[in-house]
Design an enzyme around this catalytic site. Structure first.
Site, mmCIF file in Angstrom:
data_model
loop_
_atom_site.group_PDB
_atom_site.id
_atom_site.type_symbol
_atom_site.label_atom_id
_atom_site.label_comp_id
_atom_site.label_asym_id
_atom_site.label_seq_id
_atom_site.Cartn_x
_atom_site.Cartn_y
_atom_site.Cartn_z
ATOM 1 N N SER A 139 32.516 68.952 5.436
ATOM 2 C CA SER A 139 31.819 70.098 4.849
ATOM 3 C C SER A 139 32.415 70.393 3.486
ATOM 4 O O SER A 139 33.587 70.102 3.219
ATOM 5 C CB SER A 139 31.970 71.328 5.753
ATOM 6 O OG SER A 139 31.457 72.489 5.133
ATOM 7 N N TYR A 149 38.077 76.538 10.209
ATOM 8 C CA TYR A 149 36.972 75.634 9.903
ATOM 9 C C TYR A 149 37.266 74.832 8.634
ATOM 10 O O TYR A 149 37.146 73.602 8.608
ATOM 11 C CB TYR A 149 35.668 76.419 9.759
ATOM 12 C CG TYR A 149 34.471 75.538 9.570
ATOM 13 C CD1 TYR A 149 33.828 74.959 10.655
ATOM 14 C CD2 TYR A 149 33.985 75.247 8.295
ATOM 15 C CE1 TYR A 149 32.734 74.129 10.485
ATOM 16 C CE2 TYR A 149 32.900 74.420 8.110
ATOM 17 C CZ TYR A 149 32.284 73.862 9.209
ATOM 18 O OH TYR A 149 31.217 73.025 9.034
#
Length: 260
Positions: A139, A149
């Site tokens: 990401s 994350y």
């Protein structure tokens, strides 16, 4: 000989789109996700529409026994896997210190441990075959500083770069896909509220079908990092060069994580 691909997080979002496009080009697909019923529906759809074989492998990648079963399928000598897509994700709505640590650990198990275990199995098997491709869905958040994350996705990107170097010249490629906001049902399922309607929001969002097409083209070209969308290519280049103090300050003002 028809190739086999294995996709984790196959039942929805980017994973499902990978299954569609891999099947459309004639690849058989092993479908991995937690919900067997959704995988069975996808299997029936792929086999009917594309005339390929699909195999259902229901598994929770945060469970060690389930992860082992998937790794064994990746390493299987018969019907060998030639394309591995490590796509399974894990959404957390709350900040690190406001989240139960068990959930944080489970997220790392899915987004980091599973990627390592399955890439290890695939890398060895594909190296022996002399061909193959590993796609690890990372990401743009991996270039930021936004909780577990971001940390997990940063690991995935750097890990993919390292593995690509180790496999150079073997016929096996490794690509880290680094998407930004993408039109899928991930945010809804994770109960993360992100505005898609504002002027800025509309410019940030990507379409999953284009994202996957661009990624597969990058894989065919042997690219190690795939960043779909001009806006995110620019953003990642900026994030690589601005002082980390600015990156950290930006993370404090943004409670949401860009996610595939």
């Amino acid at each position: 000989m028809t190739k086999w691909a294995l996709v984790t997080g196959a039942s929805a979002g980017i994973g499902k789109e990978f299954c569609e496009q891999l099947a459309a080009r004639g690849d058989n697909v092993v479908l991995v996700a937690r919900r067997a019923d959704r995988l069975e529906e996808l299997k029936a759809h792929l086999e009917k529409r594309y005339r390929v074989h699909a195999e259902v492998l229901a598994a929770d990648l945060a469970n060690a026994d389930d992860l082992k079963r998937v790794a064994e399928r990746v390493a299987q000598a018969s019907d060998p896997i030639e394309v591995l897509v490590n796509n399974a994700g894990f959404g957390l709505k709350t900040a690190f210190l406001d989240t139960d640590v068990e959930k944080e650990i489970a997220s790392v198990d899915v987004m980091v441990k599973a990627v390592v275990v399955l890439s290890h199995a695939a890398g060895r098997a594909m190296r022996e075959q002399g061909r193959g491709a590993i796609i690890n869905v990372s990401s743009v958040a991996g270039f930021m500083a936004s909780g577990t994350y971001s940390a997990a996705k940063s690991y995935v990107t750097v890990f993919s770069e390292s593995l690509a170097g180790q496999l150079a010249g073997t016929g096996v490629t490794v690509t880290a896909l680094c998407p930004g906001f993408t039109h899928t049902d991930f945010h809804a399922s994770a109960d993360i509220d992100v505005d898609k309607t504002s002027a800025i929001g509309k410019r940030l969002w990507l379409d999953a079908d284009r994202l996957v097409r661009d990624c597969l083209a990058d894989v065919d070209a042997g690219r190690v990092i795939s960043v779909p969308g001009k806006q995110y290519k620019v953003a990642t280049q900026l994030l690589r060069h601005v002082p980390r103090s600015i990156v950290r300050a930006g993370a404090l003002s943004n409670r949401h994580r860009p996610r595939d």
